[in-house]
Design an enzyme around this catalytic site. Structure first.
Site, mmCIF file in Angstrom:
data_model
loop_
_atom_site.group_PDB
_atom_site.id
_atom_site.type_symbol
_atom_site.label_atom_id
_atom_site.label_comp_id
_atom_site.label_asym_id
_atom_site.label_seq_id
_atom_site.Cartn_x
_atom_site.Cartn_y
_atom_site.Cartn_z
ATOM 1 N N ASN A 1 0.577 -1.242 0.212
ATOM 2 C CA ASN A 1 -0.140 -0.065 0.025
ATOM 3 C C ASN A 1 0.733 1.028 0.620
ATOM 4 O O ASN A 1 0.492 2.255 -0.497
ATOM 5 C CB ASN A 1 -0.520 0.058 1.628
ATOM 6 C CG ASN A 1 -2.553 0.248 1.234
ATOM 7 O OD1 ASN A 1 -2.342 -0.061 0.051
ATOM 8 N ND2 ASN A 1 -3.371 1.178 1.673
ATOM 9 N N ARG A 42 -9.153 13.685 9.938
ATOM 10 C CA ARG A 42 -10.146 12.626 9.289
ATOM 11 C C ARG A 42 -11.113 12.226 10.066
ATOM 12 O O ARG A 42 -12.491 12.046 9.370
ATOM 13 C CB ARG A 42 -9.302 12.251 9.009
ATOM 14 C CG ARG A 42 -8.251 12.080 7.636
ATOM 15 C CD ARG A 42 -7.301 11.175 7.467
ATOM 16 N NE ARG A 42 -6.152 11.834 6.501
ATOM 17 C CZ ARG A 42 -5.011 11.137 5.711
ATOM 18 N NH1 ARG A 42 -4.944 9.321 6.546
ATOM 19 N NH2 ARG A 42 -4.680 11.597 5.398
#
Lengths: 428, 467
Positions: free
Chosen positions: B43, B296
């Site tokens: 990732n 976030r």
């Protein structure tokens, strides 16, 4: 009319069916195929049966009621499926079906019965026809849905093939950006799909490789294919050889290029090994050639030396024998000559023997006596020559045999030499 | 019993795994990195390449006052104090040192400007020149090649092998594994003479596992992660006695595009331009509803809980920070409009409300104070008034797993029963938990992975070699 439908349905049907066929024929439409004919015959029969059951009972059911009775439409749907499978379009089916309904309408209208009765039958006809038409169209669409499903399957299959091929495949757009890539391409470059998509194709090769690709992109026309051996760059910077084939595709006004990449690292390694082996073989060839050449030159040298020996030793020896009258001396010469001849081909160094042939008759005589163990004094007596003369002969013999200054006893030397010659003779 | 042996066996080839390998190889010549995928980098290679550092050279150059203490404070605030302070402190304290390591030892290239990401008090985020984690992964892989560290792909971790005392001896993997085919590959055992380091990342793509932790995260909710971000590495560690911590703290990213799969190119557009230099509005009302520079969690909560469809808007001045703009436009992720009414019409936003929202926001920017939502207004933030205008449709996607296995400050995995380190067993990166608490701040993940990856590598190399 009721009787017509009910009493002799078979007759009414065949009348109607003929009228239908005529109608289709007159319309100039495409001829009806055998399978279609059979299918529509069945639909006709079924429809009239329904009319007979429903309208004959004196009631025109609503479409809603008809829809609930699935058996009503099952027959038409089945037959429509037969037509569909034989390649008929839905438009064509509906056209033929409408023509059939039309024929029935005309039949009813032309019949002499009460207006009420006609209306009842017409209403029933339309309702049944609408119901059947609806069922057929619905089923037709569902089956088309199956086909769409099939197409989806094909798309899946195509994607599976795209993913499973052993070569890396990249689809590149006009900005030289990768827009599609398969697993193998990911593996070859060490970049996940997410990294590969959107990457500049030039970043996957070196400068000459990029130039080559650019040139291909410019010169390729649609459908053409060009390939080249260019370098690839793995994600960690390692360079590897590839065989890259580029094809151009024109899609909806966009130009795309498919790039098929084969990592030829192993192939190249094999090739290198083969090349190396070839070089080795060539070197070996050259060596062999040189060996042959030197053998040939050796042979020539050998021949030359033989001919020299013949000229210098054997021919003069023969001459001496020819001139010699004394049998003993001649025998000595002959023995020496025989040795010489054997030595010529057997490769022995016959140099010393050859020297023997250079000796004069007197010297040969002296040698024979020396060999026989006689002293200088005995030789001078035997040959009736002065002792000094014999000594001079001895000196000359030593010189000719290249023994001067060497500590070699002439008697021993001569004895050995003769023994060797004898052995040779015995062996031969 | 063993097919092969190395001194140090590292599972995972992302930031943490490679950092561990590069650090370990300084004193240990026998290091191997295993990865189950066909390509290295996991990732990390598809991330945005954002690195937070407190007290960095760029901050000094731009006159921004920052310190590890401030960074730690930001981490704890966003993390709602769920963080393990000792670990979070290490990340903050070593952030700049680690950033410099990437520049000096790896040769990573960063853009010459800092970014201000949501939840950070000050701009402290570096970004790679290619706006991607691959800008760090590639130099790391090149260095590994240089140092002769093998990166062995298609090796799926099956389990950790321990002796009767629970000391980790090695790993059992499936060699020749073809993701995601469970049946592929053959069983293969690799012994570790010194230690095993697990750096297998998070499980954002593991729908079954994440559902066990948070039932809201159904398969309907996409993820920004690569498909291999699954939980089997974590599960294997748990089976070996590791301590799970805060596994249900799973972060969604608020900035991803509705119009593309995964992280894509849109996420970085929102992070670099849309949020800091633009506004976030609700399509239905045309109004702002949150401070665009919140962390976030706050953003996603604001977006998800109300079921809003959100759109970020930025003008031609703000858009210059979006380095992925061209790709976004090409893929239709970001749309360009010559006027606001055109933008409103195309996105079915009530025009009057939108114009009013922009007017109010512009006033706030001119005043230097966002009276409505408290967005920080730095000097380089200007009113939205210069066409063309750009918009991106947003949707929340599963992005990061804050939870994982517990480690100590030496990156040793802690045993669930004894709370003591499991011997010869280290972990780093997203598989570990407790560093970021309830919400990880953007650009702190790479810093965390690199910091703890290096710590794990260094300590693993110090282990006594088994004979």
């Amino acid at each position: 009319m009721k009787e017509r439908f009910e009493g002799k349905p078979g007759q009414a049907q065949s009348t109607l069916f003929k009228a239908w066929e005529q109608k289709i024929e007159q319309s100039g439409s495409k001829e009806i195929g055998a399978a279609e004919l059979a299918a529509f015959q069945a639909v006709f029969t079924g429809m009239i049966e329904i009319l007979h059951n429903r309208a004959g009972a004196g009631k025109a059911e609503s479409v809603h009621q008809l829809m609930e009775d699935l058996s009503v439409s099952a027959l038409a749907v089945d037959q429509a499926a037969v037509c569909r499978q034989s390649g008929m379009s839905l438009v064509r089916f509906v056209y033929l079906f409408k023509a059939m309904v039309n024929v029935c309408e005309e039949y009813i209208m032309d019949h002499d019965s009460s207006i009420e009765e006609k209306i009842l039958y017409l209403t029933a006809l339309h309702r049944v026809a609408d119901r059947l038409e609806y069922a057929v169209i619905e089923d037709w669409h569902l089956s088309d849905g199956d086909r769409t499903h099939d197409q989806h399957g094909t798309e899946k299959m195509r994607s599976a093939i795209f993913q499973s091929v052993g070569e890396g495949i990249l689809l590149v757009d006009e900005d030289m950006e990768v827009v599609k890539a398969n697993h193998q391409a990911s593996e070859i470059y060490g970049l996940s799909r997410e990294n590969l998509i959107g990457a500049d194709i030039q970043s996957l090769t070196d400068r000459p490789g990029a130039e080559k690709l650019k040139a291909f992109f410019n010169e390729l026309i649609e459908g053409q294919r060009l390939s080249a051996e260019i370098a690839g760059i793995y994600v960690d910077g390692r360079m590897f050889p590839t065989r890259t084939t580029v094809t151009r595709i024109d899609l909806d006004g966009r130009r795309l290029w498919t790039i098929v990449v084969l990592d030829t690292t192993e192939e190249k390694a094999l090739e290198n090994r083969l090349r190396h082996e070839k070089i080795q073989t060539e070197e070996m060839n050259l060596t062999l050639k040189n060996v042959l050449k030197s053998i040939e030159s050796d042979r020539r040298d050998f021949e030359k030396s033989i001919s020299v020996k013949i000229k210098t030793s054997i021919l003069p020896g023969l001459e001496k024998i020819r001139r010699e009258s004394d049998a003993g001396v001649r025998n000595s010469y002959l023995g020496l000559l025989a040795d010489q001849l054997v030595a010529l081909t057997s490769g022995f160094d016959a140099g010393i023997d050859a020297e023997m042939l250079k000796l004069t008759r007197t010297e040969i005589e002296v040698c024979r006596l020396i060999q026989n163990g006689l002293s200088g004094k005995e030789i001078s007596e035997a040959m009736n020559l002065a002792f000094e003369t014999i000594q001079t002969h001895r000196k000359n013999i030593r010189k000719k045999l290249k023994l001067s200054g060497k500590k070699i006893n002439l008697n021993a030397y001569l004895t050995n030499r003769i023994c060797e010659a004898d052995n040779k003779e015995n062996n031969a | 019993m063993w097919n092969e042996e190395y001194d140090i066996v590292i599972i995972g080839s992302g930031f943490a795994g490679l950092a561990a390998a590069l650090e370990a190889c300084k004193t240990c010549s026998s290091v191997v990195v295993l990865d189950k995928m066909r390509t290295p980098g996991g990732n990390s290679a598809i991330s945005g390449g954002l690195v937070a550092a407190a007290g960095s050279p760029l901050q000094e150059k731009e006159g921004i006052k920052d310190s590890p203490a401030l960074m730690l404070e930001d981490m704890l605030r966003a993390g709602l104090d769920f963080n393990t302070p000792a670990l979070a402190k290490i990340v903050a304290e070593r952030s700049t040192e680690t950033l410099l390591w990437t520049i000096e030892e790896l040769g990573v290239e960063y853009k010459p400007n800092l970014n201000h990401l949501g939840g950070h008090s000050v701009p402290r985020t570096y970004n790679t020149t290619n706006t991607s984690g691959s800008g760090i992964i590639k130099p790391m892989l090149a260095k590994c090649r240089d140092k002769g560290i093998p990166i062995r792909l298609k090796m799926l971790l099956q389990r950790f092998i321990a002796d009767e005392k629970g000391v980790i001896q090695g790993v059992e993997v499936r060699k020749g594994y073809l993701f995601p085919n469970e049946a592929s590959g053959e069983t293969w055992r690799i012994r570790a003479r010194k230690a095993v380091i697990v750096a297998t990342g998070g499980f954002s793509q593991d729908i079954k596992f994440r559902l066990t932790q948070n039932p809201i995260l159904t398969q309907e909710i996409e993820s920004t992660n690569q498909p291999g971000a699954t939980a089997e590495g974590l599960v294997a560690a748990l089976k070996a006695g590791a301590t799970p911590t805060q596994l249900s703290l799973i972060q969604l990213g608020p900035w991803a595009s509705r119009d593309e799969e995964g992280f894509g190119v849109g996420s970085m557009f929102s992070m670099l331009a849309g949020f800091p230099y633009g506004i976030l509005i609700d399509l239905k009302t045309g109004r702002r509803f949150v401070n665009e520079l919140s962390d976030r969690k706050l953003l996603v909560d604001a977006m998800l809980n109300t079921g809003r469809e959100s759109l970020a808007i930025v003008d031609s001045v703000g858009v210059k920070y979006a380095s992925t703009l061209n790709k976004c436009l090409k893929r239709g992720v970001v749309k360009q409009y010559e006027a606001i009414d055109e933008l409103a019409h195309a996105n079915r936003i009530p025009l009057a409300a939108l114009l009013e929202t922009i007017r109010t926001y512009n006033e706030n920017v001119s005043k230097g104070v966002d009276e409505d939502f408290g967005k920080p207004i730095p000097d380089d933030l200007f009113p939205i008034e210069n066409p063309p205008y750009y918009s991106i449709r947003l949707i929340s996607k599963v992005h990061h797993c804050m939870g994982g296995i517990q480690i100590n400050s030496r990156a040793q995995v802690l045993n669930i029963e004894t709370h003591l380190p499991i011997r010869r067993f280290y972990a780093a990166g997203e598989i570990t938990g407790g560093i970021h608490g309830a919400s990880r701040l953007g650009s702190n993940a790479i810093t965390d992975c690199l910091v703890f990856g290096r710590i794990a590598g260094r300590n693993a190399a110090k282990e006594r070699t088994r004979t």
